[in-house]
Design a protein around this motif. Structure first.
Motif, mmCIF file in Angstrom:
data_model
loop_
_atom_site.group_PDB
_atom_site.id
_atom_site.type_symbol
_atom_site.label_atom_id
_atom_site.label_comp_id
_atom_site.label_asym_id
_atom_site.label_seq_id
_atom_site.Cartn_x
_atom_site.Cartn_y
_atom_site.Cartn_z
ATOM 1 N N MET A 199 34.493 74.141 -7.984
ATOM 2 C CA MET A 199 34.233 73.563 -6.648
ATOM 3 C C MET A 199 34.554 72.065 -6.647
ATOM 4 S SD MET A 199 32.509 75.625 -4.257
ATOM 5 C CE MET A 199 31.135 74.712 -3.547
ATOM 6 N N LYS A 200 34.953 71.608 -5.526
ATOM 7 C CA LYS A 200 35.260 70.195 -5.352
ATOM 8 C C LYS A 200 33.949 69.417 -5.170
ATOM 9 C CE LYS A 200 38.576 67.593 -2.468
ATOM 10 N NZ LYS A 200 39.512 67.795 -1.319
ATOM 11 N N ALA A 201 33.863 68.265 -5.806
ATOM 12 C CA ALA A 201 32.654 67.446 -5.621
ATOM 13 C C ALA A 201 32.549 67.004 -4.173
ATOM 14 C CB ALA A 201 32.698 66.238 -6.554
ATOM 15 N N TYR A 202 31.328 67.025 -3.638
ATOM 16 C CA TYR A 202 31.115 66.660 -2.227
ATOM 17 C C TYR A 202 31.663 65.259 -1.925
ATOM 18 C CZ TYR A 202 28.180 70.674 -0.937
ATOM 19 O OH TYR A 202 27.717 71.920 -0.634
ATOM 20 N N LYS A 203 31.431 64.374 -2.873
ATOM 21 C CA LYS A 203 31.834 62.990 -2.611
ATOM 22 C C LYS A 203 33.347 62.845 -2.505
ATOM 23 C CE LYS A 203 31.700 61.503 -7.512
ATOM 24 N NZ LYS A 203 33.131 61.763 -7.775
ATOM 25 N N ASN A 248 26.217 78.231 -10.854
ATOM 26 C CA ASN A 248 27.159 78.852 -9.915
ATOM 27 C C ASN A 248 27.219 78.126 -8.575
ATOM 28 O OD1 ASN A 248 27.765 80.809 -11.764
ATOM 29 N ND2 ASN A 248 26.231 82.271 -10.983
ATOM 30 N N ARG A 249 26.082 77.714 -8.084
ATOM 31 C CA ARG A 249 26.050 77.158 -6.733
ATOM 32 C C ARG A 249 26.253 75.657 -6.686
ATOM 33 N NH1 ARG A 249 27.341 81.814 -4.928
ATOM 34 N NH2 ARG A 249 25.658 83.363 -4.891
ATOM 35 N N LEU A 250 25.885 74.987 -7.782
ATOM 36 C CA LEU A 250 25.934 73.523 -7.740
ATOM 37 C C LEU A 250 26.939 72.923 -8.714
ATOM 38 C CD1 LEU A 250 22.085 72.773 -7.508
ATOM 39 C CD2 LEU A 250 23.723 73.043 -5.640
ATOM 40 N N GLY A 251 27.448 73.755 -9.625
ATOM 41 C CA GLY A 251 28.373 73.254 -10.642
ATOM 42 C C GLY A 251 29.581 72.568 -10.013
ATOM 43 N N GLY A 252 29.882 71.381 -10.453
ATOM 44 C CA GLY A 252 31.061 70.674 -9.978
ATOM 45 C C GLY A 252 30.859 69.893 -8.694
ATOM 46 N N LEU A 253 29.755 70.134 -7.988
ATOM 47 C CA LEU A 253 29.546 69.446 -6.700
ATOM 48 C C LEU A 253 29.094 68.001 -6.882
ATOM 49 C CD1 LEU A 253 27.801 72.211 -4.527
ATOM 50 C CD2 LEU A 253 30.235 71.689 -4.765
ATOM 51 N N GLU A 254 28.599 67.702 -8.097
ATOM 52 C CA GLU A 254 28.127 66.340 -8.406
ATOM 53 C C GLU A 254 27.032 65.870 -7.455
ATOM 54 O OE1 GLU A 254 31.265 63.549 -9.304
ATOM 55 O OE2 GLU A 254 32.498 65.124 -10.215
ATOM 56 N N PHE A 284 16.999 77.511 -2.879
ATOM 57 C CA PHE A 284 16.844 76.132 -3.366
ATOM 58 C C PHE A 284 18.198 75.429 -3.457
ATOM 59 C CE2 PHE A 284 16.917 73.262 -7.096
ATOM 60 C CZ PHE A 284 16.125 72.253 -6.577
ATOM 61 N N THR A 285 19.166 76.097 -4.068
ATOM 62 C CA THR A 285 20.486 75.462 -4.219
ATOM 63 C C THR A 285 21.123 75.228 -2.850
ATOM 64 O OG1 THR A 285 21.548 77.634 -4.553
ATOM 65 C CG2 THR A 285 20.909 76.403 -6.518
ATOM 66 N N LEU A 286 20.894 76.134 -1.949
ATOM 67 C CA LEU A 286 21.416 75.967 -0.590
ATOM 68 C C LEU A 286 20.831 74.708 0.051
ATOM 69 C CD1 LEU A 286 23.051 77.233 1.747
ATOM 70 C CD2 LEU A 286 21.004 78.534 2.349
ATOM 71 N N CYS A 287 19.505 74.517 -0.148
ATOM 72 C CA CYS A 287 18.856 73.328 0.402
ATOM 73 C C CYS A 287 19.400 72.060 -0.250
ATOM 74 C CB CYS A 287 17.342 73.405 0.212
ATOM 75 S SG CYS A 287 16.572 74.743 1.166
ATOM 76 N N VAL A 288 19.607 72.132 -1.568
ATOM 77 C CA VAL A 288 20.182 70.973 -2.265
ATOM 78 C C VAL A 288 21.540 70.635 -1.663
ATOM 79 C CG1 VAL A 288 21.105 70.133 -4.467
ATOM 80 C CG2 VAL A 288 18.964 71.454 -4.428
ATOM 81 N N ARG A 289 22.353 71.662 -1.469
ATOM 82 C CA ARG A 289 23.704 71.434 -0.934
ATOM 83 C C ARG A 289 23.647 70.864 0.478
ATOM 84 N NH1 ARG A 289 27.191 76.757 -2.523
ATOM 85 N NH2 ARG A 289 28.738 75.669 -1.253
#
Lengths: 430, 430
Positions: free
Chosen positions: B1-5, B333-339, B412-417
């Motif tokens: 996944m691409k980092a959000y930033k 899976n859900r947060l990897g790479g999003l930084e 939880f990961t959805l909320c983090v995202r």
């Protein structure tokens, strides 16, 4: 029997000689007997063994509201334990916190909290200059040990068969703001077995303390510990009486199942007003996640309800009543008419209180010890272990078996006679 | 996944739209899930049910030295319980006091005693002007609650994967006599699951406190709580290390069986030096007649010895290891790479620590709560509940069942995202 003080010097010399001969015989028996502590005997412990089956691996360890008692939580105790101990203490379950295995620990903790955090917003005791507790005497040594440990000055107040001398209590409590508390064992008191009269309880409930943070420490340790079915003391319930008298926050009331189920493995409780409970909760929520709910549930499942508990207490009474009667019979037979001591005739609790002639208690206990019979230390029933009259001795009849107990009581009365006779003899004119 | 930033504003807006749609679906499910507290699950409690049969009404409730565990006495615990917990804690049984059901209560009590009576002859803390405790952060909220209750100023010290930042600890402890203690969860720490390195433990043992009454509060709550057989952390035993370093009295060490047998119905213990024990005994003998020996005996009979206990811990691990792995897999899976967050990968203990982007933790926990998933309050892992970065969230994977846990972790990961994406979006230039 002729009173010792009325004997001639010659008669008394003869008596002493005979007593010494008897004492030597006991000493030669190499006894190892213990009448010192208020401990249940083995037979009493045996009647609670069913509690070990109250929960087994097939049992559902959930309480009525569905809480799994095996897990964390439920800070103030499970509801059914509050109901059971509420019935036992004659208090509303809502006024009760169930603690761990020791009400002594709850009393200690109550004073420790007052020291560090004060009571209901008042200055912490440790920040106040002078702290005093009233101590009805004779009383319970472990109460006095707690107040001594915290450096609280203890002021003895005389006990009467109706309870503490309330004229003195009222005066000290209303005049001196340093007086922060009073230790009470209101029913079948330790060691006299006295129960406070209705008037005494009402006068307690009407106290007007000089200190806003004065509290009555009401240790109702023997609330249902009757010896007889047809002769029982009744105690006015103090929380309700305080509420009636407009003093709802005046009392901390303590109790436990230590002498009902297993000493040290029972459950303890505190009952007090909503304001005091709110105050205590500020501590409790920081102090623990909760006390032992499985043991609470075990007690509830074993006793069922207060009727089960009352039935259980009958079994205790049947075991220890003959022991009290045996000791009292020995005291009557051996000391009656000699005018060298007085003793109480409790119909409940765990002790008989004996008052020797002034200045004789230590010598009696020492003499008994030398012949192998351990009594509670003379002085233990007074603050700082110092009985100014050197007179009071606590007798604990429950723990020894009947044979040992009779021997111990015989030897005890022999020691009383010998010490008293020698004292009277030494004071006689030549 | 691409980092959000690294996303464009358009990409991020699209992401937010999709996340909101997903979040709504979860919200509509009307979930009631709890990942907040480190509580064992039902299956874990079930493996200890045999303990309910360890003592029954036919059992001999005497311990090895003949003491009847049903009666009063044995102030510091029965010998075989000291041996069992000594093996568990890696301490000599002679250095151990067995307490009641809660090590938290023992820690509270240890500070309360220091407040009213001081430590080993030093001025009681309540008579000293200023009291401070070092608090490695993130840490355990109930530790912080105790020190806050006693008005002790708490100073955060950063945790590293090797333990607290020892440069800071050494400086503060050696320079400031108001620093009286430090809270440590040295193995599988709460919440990060870090274990102190050999060097960290040795540096603790070599501390030269400015205050003679400074103590390390070593809460070894997870000493044998491994998740894997082949991957385990090892912790240098602190009492022995302190003795080697000439600082024998520096540590109070706490442990309990709360997460081994039943939480709230286990036995707790304190291990410390002979000097500290002697100091504590002055209190203990006034505080209680003894803790629950029947429950001590029950634990000894059920576990047998440390091998039995270790075997038992394998069963716990087999139940909760898949839960840790499921949460970690979801985080990966859900947060990897999003930084947008970092998390720990503990191999023991009860928690995973999650660090969100600065300023996001409260919003994440709030959002999860609105969708029916309870997390530990954001900030709880910091003194006074105030995380200056608003970043740390404690995840407790043990209590929910696997199905609920997976749902909760997804949400939880959805909320983090969602919270992170909205934050980044709001900071983007137009």
């Amino acid at each position: 029997m002729k009173a010792y003080k009325d004997m001639t010097k010659e008669e008394l010399a003869h008596e002493i000689k005979e007593l010494k001969a008897s004492y030597k015989k006991y000493k030669d028996m190499d006894l190892r007997l213990d009448m010192s502590r208020g401990k249940p005997c083995r037979e009493q412990l045996d009647i609670s063994m069913g509690m070990m089956d109250a929960l087994n691996s097939e049992a559902d360890l959930s309480c009525a509201d569905g809480t799994d008692c095996r897990n964390y939580g439920v800070l103030t105790g499970i509801e059914e334990a509050k109901v059971l101990l509420g019935d036992m203490m004659e208090n509303n379950p809502d006024n009760i916190i169930i603690y761990g295995n020791s009400s002594l620990n709850v009393m200690y903790d109550t004073i420790a909290r007052a020291m560090t955090h004060g009571i209901m917003g008042n200055t912490p005791w440790c920040k106040q200059d002078k702290l005093k507790f009233l101590c009805p005497v004779p009383g319970y040594d472990r109460h006095f040990a707690i107040t001594e440990y915290f450096g609280i000055e203890m002021i003895p107040v005389a006990m009467t068969p109706e309870g503490p001398d309330m004229d003195v209590v009222e005066k000290l409590v209303s005049e001196d703001p340093a007086v922060k508390g009073i230790w009470c064992t209101p029913k079948y008191s330790n060691p006299q077995g006295y129960s406070y009269s209705d008037e005494t309880v009402t006068r307690f409930a009407k106290l007007k303390p000089a200190a806003p943070d004065f509290r009555i420490f009401w240790d109702n340790a023997y609330g249902i510990h009757h010896l007889y079915e047809d002769k029982q003391d009744y105690l006015v319930e103090i929380l309700a009486e305080c509420k009636r008298c407009g003093n709802p926050d005046l009392v901390y009331k303590f109790a436990s199942t230590s002498k009902i189920s297993f000493p040290g493995s029972g459950i303890a409780a505190l009952a007090t007003s909503p304001n005091n409970l709110e105050d205590i909760m500020k501590q409790l929520k920081n102090q623990t996640i909760g006390h032992d709910k499985v043991n609470q549930l075990r007690h509830v499942r074993f006793f069922g309800d207060i009727y089960g508990m009352t039935e259980h207490m009958r079994k205790h009474a049947n075991i220890i009543r003959p022991k009290f009667e045996a000791v009292l019979a020995t005291l009557d037979n051996r000391l009656g008419g000699l005018e060298i001591g007085e003793w109480t005739r409790p119909i409940g609790g765990y002790f008989i209180s004996f008052d020797a002639m002034e200045g004789c208690a230590k010598a009696i206990v020492e003499k008994a010890k030398k012949a192998g019979v351990i009594m509670t230390n003379a002085g233990a029933t007074w603050p700082y272990g110092k009985d100014p009259h050197d007179s009071n001795i606590r007798i604990a009849p429950t723990y020894p078996n009947m044979e040992d107990l009779k021997l111990a009581a015989e030897l005890f009365t022999l020691c009383v006679r010998l010490v008293s006779a020698e004292k009277i003899y030494s004071q006689m004119a030549d």
